[in-house]
Design a protein around this motif. Structure first.
Motif, PDB file in Angstrom:
ATOM      1  N   ILE A   1       1.141   4.274  -2.733  1.00 22.63           N
ATOM      2  CA  ILE A   1       1.004   5.699  -2.419  1.00 22.63           C
ATOM      3  C   ILE A   1       2.171   6.489  -2.998  1.00 22.63           C
TER       4      ILE A   1
ATOM      5  N   ALA B   1      -1.952   8.999   3.150  1.00 21.70           N
ATOM      6  CA  ALA B   1      -1.564   9.235   1.757  1.00 21.70           C
ATOM      7  C   ALA B   1      -1.562  10.730   1.464  1.00 21.70           C
TER       8      ALA B   1
ATOM      9  N   GLY C   1      -4.700   9.325  -4.139  1.00 17.54           N
ATOM     10  CA  GLY C   1      -5.410   8.052  -4.120  1.00 17.54           C
ATOM     11  C   GLY C   1      -6.159   7.795  -5.406  1.00 17.54           C
TER      12      GLY C   1
ATOM     13  N   ASP D   1       0.831  -1.204   0.000  1.00 16.36           N
ATOM     14  CA  ASP D   1       0.000   0.000   0.000  1.00 16.36           C
ATOM     15  C   ASP D   1       0.862   1.250   0.000  1.00 16.36           C
TER      16      ASP D   1
ATOM     17  N   ALA E   1     -10.920   4.468   0.076  1.00 22.55           N
ATOM     18  CA  ALA E   1      -9.992   5.596   0.062  1.00 22.55           C
ATOM     19  C   ALA E   1     -10.736   6.911  -0.119  1.00 22.55           C
TER      20      ALA E   1
END
Length: 531
Positions: A17, A48, A70, A13, A77
């Protein structure tokens, strides 16, 4: 195996980002073509959030951008980004010197397009100063300076929490050090699930960072080393890493960060009380040490000044300059006196017809009624002049050492944003003491007519008392005015203009604290003499 998968998923993840944020580069324009990116100042990977300095093309000024990176197609998100934007929008109504003002909040379809790879943008005023991470990378901050820096930030948190707002300052790259030496939240935008407790823990983590150069909360920037832990999983006290840190300050940082135990600190007001005392004690200690310190020895602070130089020629020049100034002042005063004498003498020699002041003017009509008009039924209040500047302010408490003595000077510094507050009491006055307050002293007696108090402590009752000396007994003072602090600005008109060198602002009833207990605070007090 499950733990490994979880770690790998988290790393994936974060890699995603960074990949999406990699398209952000200096020169790129975001926000419907309004903001041109200038330089990046950090990444808060938990949200993020990419932190940038940018140029507002419409208003021609620099701004701070918190870019929420995102995939718009990811519903979770998008939901989290909306929550952050909502919180930032609420913070736009909050004003404090410790928080950059939120200027605008842009969301998908309202200033942000899906093609930009952004879920939202928080626009705030740009904060001049230094990057906090760069500061601590050089070396830890001196304890007294660290306490002062966190004080300003804690005041902002305290005010925000009183208004039900979470600031979200639990990431060091969101903070900057202003030229005045105060910490400021430069990139607002709290995490979606952040709580008031997270703000308080962040204050402890920031203090820990300043004292040790290490970050004691999860999710810190890679450039800052994490705080070490004991075998039991507790944060190692700063004093164990830097022996020069006072025990009280070291304990404050750890007790604020950690959740467990009955000795934890959970409110910003409690942090402020400890910081006030620690800063005062540390400054006193450093002053004593500096008196006996050999010339040329380093003092270990991040701000230093050159030591006095024994320059005889320079002192002679200074003395000559002062002498010339005094002589010039005497000459000007003498010239002004001669001009006044000539003016009055010239009036006595003025020519013109003699006037009988007892006789009415020849062309005026006789009065219809010889009786004088009745005086107004409402007496006019005293005319007041510009505020008189007190020479000093000191805590007045005939039955103890007083509350927050180190910050009482904030009441007369002319800045409503710097606060003096009482201790927090569990019982209302006068259960424990008859009152609490402070004394202001003037160089010369002032004939006072009004006192204007700027405060945000509804329910507080105040008396204005005159005194013949700086620290009299309460029975030796005289009540000359009183009022309730139910608004931001309260003007208390004295019963009649009173002349004295010493006046006491005496609190007889404290305001209610939302979290329980009683506390009052004053941002500024102005003393208006009668004309």
């Amino acid at each position: 195996m499950d733990t490994r998968r979880s770690v790998q998923a988290g790393e994936a993840d974060r890699a995603g980002i960074r990949a999406r944020g990699g398209s952000l580069a200096p020169g790129r324009v975001v926000g419907d073509g309004r903001y041109r990116l200038l330089a990046q100042f950090g990444v808060d990977e938990r949200a993020a959030a990419h932190l940038w300095r940018a140029r507002d093309g419409q208003l021609k000024r620099d701004v701070a951008l918190t870019l929420l990176v995102g995939d718009p197609a990811d519903p979770e998100a998008a939901r989290l980004a909306r929550r952050t934007l909502e919180r930032a929008a609420h913070a736009s109504k909050f004003g404090h010197g410790g928080v950059a003002r939120v200027l605008d909040v842009l969301s998908l379809g309202s200033g942000v397009t899906s093609s930009e790879g952004l879920l939202g943008v928080v626009v705030a005023e740009w904060t001049k100063g230094s990057d906090l991470v760069d500061l601590v990378a050089q070396r830890p901050v001196a304890p007294a300076a660290a306490a002062r820096m966190v004080q300003a930030l804690a005041e902002a948190v305290d005010h925000a929490h009183q208004n039900g707002l979470v600031l979200g300052l639990d990431h060091p790259q969101r903070l900057r050090l202003t030229p005045g030496g105060a910490l400021k939240l430069a990139f607002p935008g709290p995490l979606p699930e952040a709580t008031l407790r997270d703000d308080v823990k962040a204050l402890g983590a920031v203090l820990y960072l300043l004292l040790t150069g290490r970050w004691a909360l999860p999710g810190g920037p890679p450039a800052v080393p994490a705080a070490p832990l004991t075998p039991q999983g507790h944060v190692v006290p700063p004093r164990s890493l830097v022996p020069a840190v006072p025990a009280e300050l070291s304990s404050l940082a750890v007790r604020t960060i950690e959740d467990g135990g009955s000795g934890g600190i959970r409110t910003s007001s409690a942090i402020l009380r400890v910081l006030d005392q620690v800063a005062e004690n540390e400054e006193r200690t450093q002053l004593i040490q500096s008196v006996g310190q050999p010339e040329g020895e380093a003092d270990g602070t991040i701000w230093t000044t050159k030591k006095p130089v024994k320059d005889v020629a320079r002192r002679r020049k200074l003395a000559f300059g002062v002498t010339v100034l005094v002589v010039a002042t005497v000459v000007i005063l003498a010239w002004g006196g001669l001009m006044l004498i000539n003016l009055f003498q010239g009036d006595n020699k003025a020519s013109g017809p003699a006037i009988n002041v007892a006789a009415p003017p020849s062309n005026s009509a006789p009065p219809q009624n010889s009786a004088a008009p009745p005086p107004s039924s409402a007496p006019a209040g005293p005319k007041v002049g510009d505020p008189a500047k007190p020479d000093s302010a000191s805590i007045y408490n005939p039955q103890g050492s007083g509350d927050n003595a180190g910050r009482v000077k904030n009441t007369i510094d002319g800045d409503p944003g710097t606060i003096w507050r009482t201790d927090e009491y569990q019982q209302q006055l006068p259960a424990l003491k008859p009152g609490v307050g402070f004394t202001v002293a003037f160089n010369d007696p002032v004939k006072l007519a009004q006192v204007k108090i700027t405060a945000d402590s509804p329910g507080t009752k105040v008396e204005i008392r005159s005194a013949d000396k700086k620290n009299p007994q309460l029975d030796d003072t005289k009540v000359v005015g009183a009022g309730d602090l139910n608004g931001t600005d309260t003007t208390i008109t004295l019963q009649q203009p009173t002349e004295s060198k010493y006046f006491i602002v005496w609190i007889t009833q404290l305001g209610d604290n939302d979290g329980g207990g009683f506390i009052s605070e004053i941002g500024d007090a102005s003393f208006l003499p009668a004309q």
